[in-house]
Design a protein around this motif. Sequence first.
Motif, PDB file in Angstrom:
ATOM      1  N   LEU A 120       0.836  -1.197   0.000  1.00 65.05           N
ATOM      2  CA  LEU A 120       0.000   0.000   0.000  1.00 65.05           C
ATOM      3  C   LEU A 120       0.874   1.253   0.000  1.00 65.05           C
ATOM      4  O   LEU A 120       0.631   2.191  -0.765  1.00 65.05           O
ATOM      5  N   LEU A 121       1.886   1.288   0.853  1.00 62.32           N
ATOM      6  CA  LEU A 121       2.785   2.443   0.926  1.00 62.32           C
ATOM      7  C   LEU A 121       3.460   2.684  -0.422  1.00 62.32           C
ATOM      8  O   LEU A 121       3.531   3.815  -0.903  1.00 62.32           O
ATOM      9  N   LEU A 122       3.949   1.614  -1.029  1.00 61.71           N
ATOM     10  CA  LEU A 122       4.639   1.730  -2.315  1.00 61.71           C
ATOM     11  C   LEU A 122       3.695   2.265  -3.385  1.00 61.71           C
ATOM     12  O   LEU A 122       4.032   3.191  -4.132  1.00 61.71           O
ATOM     13  N   GLY A 143       9.888  11.730   4.220  1.00 59.99           N
ATOM     14  CA  GLY A 143       9.377  10.431   4.664  1.00 59.99           C
ATOM     15  C   GLY A 143       9.968   9.256   3.916  1.00 59.99           C
ATOM     16  O   GLY A 143       9.929   8.132   4.401  1.00 59.99           O
ATOM     17  N   THR A 144      10.521   9.506   2.719  1.00 60.77           N
ATOM     18  CA  THR A 144      11.112   8.396   1.964  1.00 60.77           C
ATOM     19  C   THR A 144      12.625   8.339   2.123  1.00 60.77           C
ATOM     20  O   THR A 144      13.267   7.513   1.495  1.00 60.77           O
ATOM     21  N   VAL A 145      13.195   9.207   2.963  1.00 58.50           N
ATOM     22  CA  VAL A 145      14.641   9.115   3.184  1.00 58.50           C
ATOM     23  C   VAL A 145      15.024   8.863   4.625  1.00 58.50           C
ATOM     24  O   VAL A 145      16.094   8.324   4.879  1.00 58.50           O
ATOM     25  N   ILE A 146      14.191   9.240   5.561  1.00 57.03           N
ATOM     26  CA  ILE A 146      14.548   9.048   6.970  1.00 57.03           C
ATOM     27  C   ILE A 146      14.637   7.551   7.263  1.00 57.03           C
ATOM     28  O   ILE A 146      13.723   6.797   6.965  1.00 57.03           O
ATOM     29  N   GLU A 200      12.625  -0.049  -2.754  1.00 54.96           N
ATOM     30  CA  GLU A 200      11.862  -0.386  -3.961  1.00 54.96           C
ATOM     31  C   GLU A 200      11.310   0.878  -4.628  1.00 54.96           C
ATOM     32  O   GLU A 200      11.353   1.025  -5.851  1.00 54.96           O
ATOM     33  N   PHE A 201      10.792   1.813  -3.828  1.00 59.57           N
ATOM     34  CA  PHE A 201      10.280   3.068  -4.367  1.00 59.57           C
ATOM     35  C   PHE A 201      11.374   3.800  -5.140  1.00 59.57           C
ATOM     36  O   PHE A 201      11.187   4.209  -6.282  1.00 59.57           O
ATOM     37  N   TRP A 202      12.534   3.987  -4.502  1.00 63.67           N
ATOM     38  CA  TRP A 202      13.603   4.746  -5.155  1.00 63.67           C
ATOM     39  C   TRP A 202      14.125   4.020  -6.385  1.00 63.67           C
ATOM     40  O   TRP A 202      14.406   4.660  -7.404  1.00 63.67           O
ATOM     41  N   LEU A 203      14.257   2.705  -6.329  1.00 60.57           N
ATOM     42  CA  LEU A 203      14.742   1.964  -7.498  1.00 60.57           C
ATOM     43  C   LEU A 203      13.761   2.071  -8.663  1.00 60.57           C
ATOM     44  O   LEU A 203      14.164   2.283  -9.808  1.00 60.57           O
ATOM     45  N   GLY A 240      18.316  14.526  -9.329  1.00 63.70           N
ATOM     46  CA  GLY A 240      17.318  14.296  -8.286  1.00 63.70           C
ATOM     47  C   GLY A 240      17.923  14.407  -6.898  1.00 63.70           C
ATOM     48  O   GLY A 240      17.309  14.977  -5.983  1.00 63.70           O
ATOM     49  N   GLY A 241      19.116  13.881  -6.734  1.00 67.65           N
ATOM     50  CA  GLY A 241      19.786  13.911  -5.432  1.00 67.65           C
ATOM     51  C   GLY A 241      20.040  15.327  -4.956  1.00 67.65           C
ATOM     52  O   GLY A 241      19.965  15.621  -3.761  1.00 67.65           O
TER      53      GLY A 241
END
Length: 191
Positions: free
Chosen positions: A59-61, A106-109, A122-125, A158-159
């Motif tokens: 769900l989060l992904l 929220g996607t890096v902490i 998985e999200f970042w890839l 992006g970084g």
Amino acid sequence: MGDSPAQIRGARLQKAVLDATLARIESAGIGDVRIADVATDAGVHETSIYRRWKSLPRLLLDALLSRVGEQIPLPDTGSLRGDLERFMTDLIRFAETPSGRALIRGTVIAESDPEVEAIRREFWLRRLSSSEEIVRRGIARGDVAATVDPRLTMLTLGGLVHLHVTQLGGELPPGLARHAVDLILTGIEPR
């Protein structure tokens, strides 16, 4: 021919659940999202969420990918410079909104939950793989040297935005999209 009532319910349920999930990520952080809370916020039964997504990480992904796909679509302007500048402009615009900042943070902490960490990875890839298409198209058109690494190019751009949001705080510098793309293209244009 219109949608059947079941399809409309399905689409409405999906939107309500994804919106509620994103709101929870923004307010509580990705590690504190619970399906019971999302179900309450969305006005649906927990079983409906489990039936469709099977688990919280899925769900989060799905929620993260759907929001980023809407807010930062992959451009196809016909030129590498145009695509990279549009991508960066959309990413910066997203990063300057409260929800964009919250989602990026929220996607890096780092989380102690291995399932949440797996979803983050998985999200970042997935997002990185899809954005690399911009550079691959540039290579195919001859806008970019064939030896250029699409992942390195997109990680660099992006970084840069993500570092500003997660580490440097404050406003993103004006002209960042153009300046960053100029810097990249100076290094990767065919000679």
